[in-house]
Design an enzyme around this catalytic site. Structure first.
Site, short mmCIF file in Angstrom:
data_model
loop_
_atom_site.label_atom_id
_atom_site.label_comp_id
_atom_site.label_asym_id
_atom_site.label_seq_id
_atom_site.Cartn_x
_atom_site.Cartn_y
_atom_site.Cartn_z
N ALA A 114 24.07 25.53 -58.15
CA ALA A 114 23.95 24.65 -59.11
C ALA A 114 24.13 23.47 -59.26
O ALA A 114 25.90 23.67 -59.93
CB ALA A 114 23.86 26.68 -59.82
N SER A 161 21.01 10.00 -60.08
CA SER A 161 19.87 9.26 -60.25
C SER A 161 18.33 10.07 -60.27
O SER A 161 17.88 9.45 -61.54
CB SER A 161 19.87 7.79 -59.01
OG SER A 161 20.87 6.89 -59.65
N ARG A 199 27.21 10.16 -70.87
CA ARG A 199 26.21 9.88 -69.87
C ARG A 199 26.40 8.26 -70.00
O ARG A 199 26.43 7.07 -69.25
CB ARG A 199 24.36 9.68 -69.71
CG ARG A 199 24.00 10.92 -68.82
CD ARG A 199 22.75 11.92 -69.12
NE ARG A 199 23.06 12.71 -67.69
CZ ARG A 199 22.33 13.46 -67.95
NH1 ARG A 199 20.96 13.41 -68.08
NH2 ARG A 199 21.78 14.47 -67.03
N GLU A 208 28.08 13.66 -62.38
CA GLU A 208 26.63 14.28 -64.81
C GLU A 208 25.62 13.86 -64.08
O GLU A 208 24.79 12.64 -65.13
CB GLU A 208 27.63 12.95 -65.19
CG GLU A 208 28.86 13.58 -65.57
CD GLU A 208 29.88 12.82 -66.90
OE1 GLU A 208 28.90 13.11 -67.81
OE2 GLU A 208 30.96 12.59 -66.48
N GLY A 209 24.74 14.46 -63.15
CA GLY A 209 22.86 13.96 -63.21
C GLY A 209 22.88 12.87 -62.19
O GLY A 209 23.21 11.42 -62.17
N ILE A 213 29.41 -10.61 -49.11
CA ILE A 213 29.54 -12.30 -49.87
C ILE A 213 30.84 -12.73 -48.90
O ILE A 213 31.17 -13.93 -48.54
CB ILE A 213 29.91 -12.60 -51.34
CG1 ILE A 213 27.88 -12.52 -51.20
CG2 ILE A 213 30.65 -13.24 -51.27
CD1 ILE A 213 28.19 -12.51 -53.28
N CYS A 262 34.27 21.92 -66.05
CA CYS A 262 33.58 23.06 -65.00
C CYS A 262 32.31 23.75 -65.41
O CYS A 262 31.83 24.73 -66.47
CB CYS A 262 34.64 24.27 -64.66
SG CYS A 262 36.38 23.91 -64.68
N GLU A 278 28.52 23.95 -59.82
CA GLU A 278 28.16 25.98 -58.69
C GLU A 278 28.19 25.25 -57.32
O GLU A 278 27.28 24.09 -57.10
CB GLU A 278 27.69 26.62 -59.34
CG GLU A 278 28.23 26.96 -60.67
CD GLU A 278 27.80 28.70 -60.95
OE1 GLU A 278 27.07 28.93 -60.29
OE2 GLU A 278 28.15 28.32 -62.28
N THR A 324 36.83 17.89 -61.77
CA THR A 324 37.36 17.15 -61.85
C THR A 324 38.94 16.99 -63.17
O THR A 324 38.18 17.85 -64.00
CB THR A 324 37.23 15.19 -62.84
OG1 THR A 324 35.77 15.25 -61.53
CG2 THR A 324 37.94 14.46 -63.44
#
Length: 408
Positions: free
Chosen positions: A134, A391, A267, A388-389, A362, A128, A131, A164
């Site tokens: 944040a 791009s 990462r 997790e950050g 396709i 965790c 936020e 998660t």
């Protein structure tokens, strides 16, 4: 130190084939059902526990693989099966990494086994950090942890989001502010043991993709945890905070914070997840292009389709190589002098979004329906450029690393 190699050894190939079989036989057949249900696939997690995939032993074996390729190889195969179910299986790993990155040996030995439980009583864990105000800006974190010296307890208050397994976890790892004046340098990580009063689940999110993975808010209302639940211990924290204060006086050198340490370690693994999803979509598109006929011939005979598939495969292989390089560097203590971990996550996640979109194109109208899995894969792929950050944050980290600017 293991040499960098692009070839898996025999043992790794055996594990890869085992994981691929589980993904093909257990995960994939259940993918559409649990995506529709938007619930944690406990029966699949239990099956993974029974065969040894969902376990501390398996995770540790891959994590400490001397080549660094154990975790990315495992992630790619499981997420090739289905991203939502795979995230339910591996989501506990982020909390485990949080403990491994910041905890003492005693804390690692005490808490990580409780995160997994066993095949008869499966447990999950939650990390965790984010936020409501944040996410990318970790310096804006408001969750506070205050030390009660008389009782040797930390009192935690705040709200976490996008967690998660948040609220359903047996063990929660919570990042909180212990010194507001230091910004992101004044953070620390805490174990919140099972059944701790004051911790509750807030809103459970209904998501665009990875819907078999539970994502929710975690509310901390005067949560009290023993002093021993501060990861790394108070002496280490006090030393780190003192260094941060001293460096702040001298102009603010870079100091790693608890959340960043966890994300930095994970990462490349997220990049491997993205590679697995991209590869799955590419394989569906390739098979479809070889069998679907228009104007009397397979559509792969059309240059417009064939060139898309060529680009898809090239991008997937390039993403995997970046992930493997970063993973090898991490296990062998090579510093990410050019933010190689962020590079791998950035390129792989962008590749997953692009490749899954091309797969839909396709397949045409079929690709847009839920009769084929590529629309689900495309929805799932969207998360890789966000969690997790984002791009944008990865590019910022890379740029600041190259320029020598501080990463805050």
């Amino acid at each position: 130190m293991a040499e960098f190699t692009m070839e898996l050894n025999d043992e790794q190939k055996e594990v890869r084939d085992w994981l691929h079989g589980f993904a093909a036989d257990v995960i994939r057949p259940a993918a559409a059902e649990w995506d529709e249900r938007e619930e944690t696939p406990w029966p699949v997690i239990q099956e993974a526990a029974k065969v040894g995939i969902y376990s501390l032993d398996f995770y540790a074996q891959q994590y400490f693989d001397a080549t660094g390729l154990g975790i990315p190889m495992a992630m790619e195969e499981l997420f090739w099966g289905d991203a939502g179910i795979a995230l339910s299986i591996v989501g506990t790993g982020l909390a485990a990494v949080g403990v491994l990155a910041n905890g003492t040996e005693e804390q690692i030995g005490t808490w990580i086994p409780q995160m997994y439980g066993d095949a008869n009583d499966v447990k999950v864990a939650a990390f965790c950090s984010s936020e409501p105000d944040a996410g990318s800006d970790v310096a804006s974190m408001r969750t506070r942890a205050v030390y009660d010296e008389a009782k040797d307890e930390w009192v935690i208050n705040g709200t976490k989001t996008w967690a998660t397994n948040g609220g359903i976890a047996n063990v929660h790892v919570v990042v909180a502010v212990v010194d507001p004046e230091l910004g992101s340098k004044g953070h620390a990580s805490f174990i919140v043991p099972p059944g701790t009063p004051g911790l509750s689940q807030g809103q459970k999110f209904k998501k665009h993709g990875i819907r078999a993975s539970h994502t929710a808010e975690v509310i901390l209302d005067n949560v009290r945890v023993p002093g021993s639940c501060l990861l790394g211990g108070k002496e280490k924290l006090d030393e780190r905070l003192a260094r941060a204060r001293e460096r702040a006086k001298k102009g603010g050198e870079r100091v790693k914070n608890a959340a960043m340490a966890t994300f930095e370690a994970s990462r490349p693994a997220v990049g491997a997840m993205a590679v697995g999803t991209a590869r799955a979509a590419y394989e569906v598109a390739l098979e479809y292009a070889q069998t679907r006929e228009q104007f009397g011939r397979p559509i792969i005979d059309n240059q417009g389709v064939a060139f898309q598939l060529a680009d898809m495969r090239t991008q997937i292989d390039a993403a995997r190589l970046l992930v493997w390089r970063a993973s090898w560097m991490a296990i062998n203590g090579k510093p990410f002098t050019a933010a190689e971990g962020s590079m791998s996550k950035l390129f792989a996640s962008e590749t997953a979004k692009k490749v899954t979109a091309q797969a839909i194109q396709i397949l045409g109208g079929n690709g847009y329906t839920r009769e084929y899995p590529v629309e689900r894969m495309h929805r799932d792929a969207a998360i890789y450029t966000i969690f997790e950050g984002t791009s944008e944050i990865q590019r910022l980290v890379i740029a600041r690393t190259l320029s020598g600017m501080p990463i805050r």
